[in-house]
Design an enzyme around this catalytic site. Structure first.
Site, PDB file in Angstrom:
ATOM      1  CB  SER A 485       5.185 -15.478  16.813  1.00 33.29           C
ATOM      2  OG  SER A 485       4.286 -15.158  17.825  1.00 33.29           O
ATOM      3  CG  ASP A 486       1.113 -11.254  16.507  1.00 33.58           C
ATOM      4  OD1 ASP A 486       2.278 -10.777  16.700  1.00 33.58           O
ATOM      5  OD2 ASP A 486       0.231 -11.042  17.386  1.00 33.58           O
ATOM      6  CB  CYS A 487       4.852  -8.658  13.993  1.00 37.11           C
ATOM      7  SG  CYS A 487       4.126  -7.722  15.237  1.00 37.11           S
TER       8      CYS A 487
END
Length: 763
Positions: A485-487
């Site tokens: 998700s953060d990537c």
């Protein structure tokens, strides 16, 4: 000399394949003819300097590829160093010159395909299992030549502690798990029982015996030693492959667990179910004698099953877990391993486990989700068919995991190419030095676009307990395939920011449909509490952690929602809503609101947030304040912002910086670095958190002090010094992100320059 190759496949290897022509792939090769005498001497100097400085700095500076790339780029730093005397303020020119020096240096390190190479290592149980696997299969000397093995030995020696043991990571105190694994690795690489640099083997063996012998190794170690034949399978807690036959609604089904846990115990259950033991070579028989305190034949394996060294025991087993293992060991396993259930059930379970292994291998181009899983899956494939294509495809991807630096050859988790690049691009964009960064931004933009995952896992992926991945970005490259998700959020931000710049400068913007796919993925990962998970939706309750079998990790059983992921997604969705106001507007607004509520709910009483992927409270507080600011929360309007700012200001050190120990992660409380030292990367994180919370408008003095520390710490060539380890996973194991020391000080200086010199007036 060793040389780093970028984006290379092997056209002659039918077992190596890629979804995007190997963009982002980074592999090392040894060329005995490469390098001038001066270049070879420089490499040896780097190795000596590392050893000289290791008592102070454990992480390497990752110099070998940097020296190569700087030479290829014909880099020469032409901007003079910035000097600021004590009591002297920072000028706009000071800040600009330091920033330009950092930009010119880091730009020269960009690879031909647009990403920045770097190691992501530091964990000391990654390499030994790979050596074990190839020792068992007979491929050790086929895959790793003399130069490989020499550099492996160098790495093991470099990170041996003074007491003879090895830590869980390069800054950790000695533990049984890594000491045993690295000792065996030394022996398999040719060292005698009393051999090795500075009596490495003798000292390590003495540490092991002084701490009870190898029966005190934690569960993962017991499994590997059982595979090798140094330990007996009856002394391990059961991992029956029949768990794959349970209905998916069953509360402890592996399909519900955190993906990394699922991917580890998938091949482990196969190996356990087969009770596989490698060849009992003369070395293995010697190791039985060297590492046990009593004769092998006299060991009470059922008693040994419960043993774990106190140095390794981070997560003591609750009673319910011990009852479960005892039931499986004493009652269930004897039934499943005898006729008729062995034929009717066990063999079917092994086939199902192998089907899952092959599915995951194919969908990750045989990279798998990470290096721990890679080795286990590769060994399982060899056991199934030593001459089969699956094993050969695994072999073809081994170079993707190996990394060479001045501290030797090590095994990476799998790579952080995309992660490092999206932060680097945002840092360069913040510099507002377009004439000096246009080409770099164009190449980075191209890499990010080519690295997006364009499809979901193959077939009926839900039946294989997989989630959608279309539109995602991974931590490393497209071939890896695992959505994060953060990537995804950070890459999405980059694509949108670059889409607002002229195409003739930074290249064509990404198709909006691809952005929509990314948003769809992100929205699917928001949990009931409002936070974002990392890889998959929450499928299990947190009580499942009671069954955590690892001994030395925490929070590994169930996917959960993370502050850092939530912040990154909020920032991406806020920008997306501005650029695409008509796409899923209500859902996005609601998602942002829920994310903000989640971040506020996770704040600790002292005003900080606990980090899951960086060290630790400083890292997460930077993310939290950035996410809240993106959502419109300010120092005046939001209590959480005020408390977060107060926390950062309260822990600023006398030299103007910030510094946090890795011990904060397992201890779950803020612990400063020993001697109240500052770390430049953590200083940058704190600076950016404060800047996003409006500190420059209230009182810029803390920012000036921090910026002065960063500027005066810059090296002659524009680099920054390597300091303490900065990454973490599962709360207890640290990771060395070698390029962080460039990205974040650069980024913080860029943000500082904009905030502190809004009118270009000097202090």
């Amino acid at each position: 000399m060793w040389k780093l190759k970028i984006g290379e496949g092997n056209g002659e290897d039918p077992y190596l394949f890629s979804s995007n022509n190997f963009v982002g792939r980074q592999t090392w090769e040894f060329d005995p003819k490469a390098g001038t005498p001066e270049e070879r001497a420089a490499v040896e100097d780097a190795r000596r300097n590392y050893l000289d400085n290791r008592p102070r700095v454990k992480g390497c500076s990752d110099l070998l590829w940097r020296m190569q790339f700087l030479k290829e780029a014909k880099f020469e730093q032409v901007i003079p160093p910035v000097k600021i005397d004590d009591g002297e303020g920072i000028t706009y020119k000071n800040a600009t010159d330091a920033l330009r020096r950092a930009v010119s240096f880091y730009s020269a390190l960009q690879s031909s395909d647009g990403h920045w190479p770097a190691e992501i290592t530091g964990t000391l149980f990654f390499l030994p299992p790979l050596v074990f696997c190839f020792y068992i299969t007979g491929h050790l000397e086929k895959i790793f030549d003399a130069e490989h093995r020499k550099e492996m030995l160098r790495h093991i020696y470099c990170h041996q502690n003074e007491d003879g043991g090895w830590g869980l990571h390069i800054e950790g105190k000695s533990v049984m798990f890594c000491t045993v694994l690295n000792y065996i690795c030394l022996r398999m690489l040719g060292e005698g029982p009393n051999g090795g640099r500075n009596n490495a083997c003798k000292r390590a063996r003495q540490w092991i015996l002084d701490h009870g012998g190898v029966t005190y190794i934690p569960s993962w170690g017991k499994i590997w030693l059982s595979i090798l034949g140094i330990y007996d399978w009856s002394g391990t807690n059961p991992m029956p492959p029949e768990i794959w036959l349970l209905p998916s609604f069953f509360p402890i089904h592996l399909g519900k667990t955190l993906c990394y846990t699922r991917m580890v115990y998938m091949p482990m259950s196969y190996l356990y179910g087969k009770r596989f033991v490698g060849p009992l070579t003369p070395l293995i028989m010697l190791l039985r004698k060297e590492l046990h305190l009593q004769p092998y034949e006299e060991i009470n394996w059922n008693k040994a099953r419960r043993l774990c060294a106190k140095e390794d025991m981070i997560y003591p087993h609750p009673l319910v877990q011990d009852l479960l293992w005892d039931t499986l060991h004493n009652f269930v396993e004897p039934i499943l391993t005898n006729w008729p259930l062995k034929k009717l059930v066990r063999e079917k379970a092994l086939r199902v486990a192998m089907e899952h292994i092959h599915y995951e291998d194919e969908n990750s181009h045989y990279i798998t989700i990470g290096c721990v899983e890679k080795v286990l899956c590769m060994l399982a494939c060899w056991i199934e068919n030593p001459n089969g294509d699956h094993f050969k495809k695994h072999l073809a991807r081994i170079p993707d995991f190996m990394w060479v630096a001045e501290d030797g050859l090590k095994m990476q988790s799998f790579g952080s190419q995309l992660w490092d690049t999206v932060f680097a691009i945002q840092a360069l964009l913040a510099c507002d030095l377009s004439d000096e960064t246009d080409d770099v931004l164009r190449k980075g933009h191209s890499f990010i676009k080519k690295s997006q995952v364009r499809e979901n896992p193959s077939g009926d992926f839900k039946s294989m307990y997989r989630h959608i991945s279309k539109g995602a970005w991974t931590l490393s490259d497209r071939d890896h395939g695992w959505q994060v998700s953060d990537c995804t959020a950070e890459a999405l931000k980059c694509c949108m920011l670059l889409s607002m710049m002229p195409a003739e400068v930074v290249g064509q913007k990404i198709d909006p449909e691809q952005l929509y796919d990314s948003v769809n993925l992100l929205l699917s990962l928001q949990g009931e509490k409002g936070g974002l998970t990392a890889w998959e939706p929450v499928r299990a309750q947190e009580w499942l952690e009671l069954l955590n079998p690892t001994d030395f990790f925490t929070c590994v059983m169930a996917e959960r929602e993370y502050v850092e992921c939530t912040s990154a997604v909020i920032q991406a969705l806020v920008l997306f809503k501005q650029l695409y106001p008509d796409h899923r507007t209500k859902e996005i607004i609601k998602s942002i609101e829920k994310g903000v509520q989640f971040i506020e709910s996770k704040q600790t009483p002292d005003g900080s947030w606990h980090g899951n992927w960086g060290i630790c409270f400083i890292y997460a507080t930077w993310f939290a304040l950035s996410g809240l600011a993106a959502a419109g929360k300010t120092y005046k309007s939001c209590l959480a912002v005020r408390k977060g700012v107060d926390f950062l200001l309260a822990i600023q050190e006398e030299d103007g910086g910030w510094g946090e120990s890795h011990l904060s992660c397992p201890e779950q409380r803020y612990i400063p670095l020993e001697g109240n030292r500052s770390n430049l990367v953590q200083t940058a994180w704190a600076m950016m958190g404060l800047i996003h919370a409006g500190q420059a408008e209230r009182d810029p003095t803390p920012l000036h002090r921090a910026a002065k520390l960063i500027i005066t710490s810059q090296l002659e060539n524009g680099d920054f010094p390597q300091q303490e380890i900065l990454g973490v996973f599962m709360n207890t194991c640290m990771l060395h992100y070698a390029t962080y020391r460039n990205i974040f000080p650069l980024w913080a200086l860029a943000e500082y320059r904009k905030a502190a010199f809004a009118t270009h007036q000097d202090l």
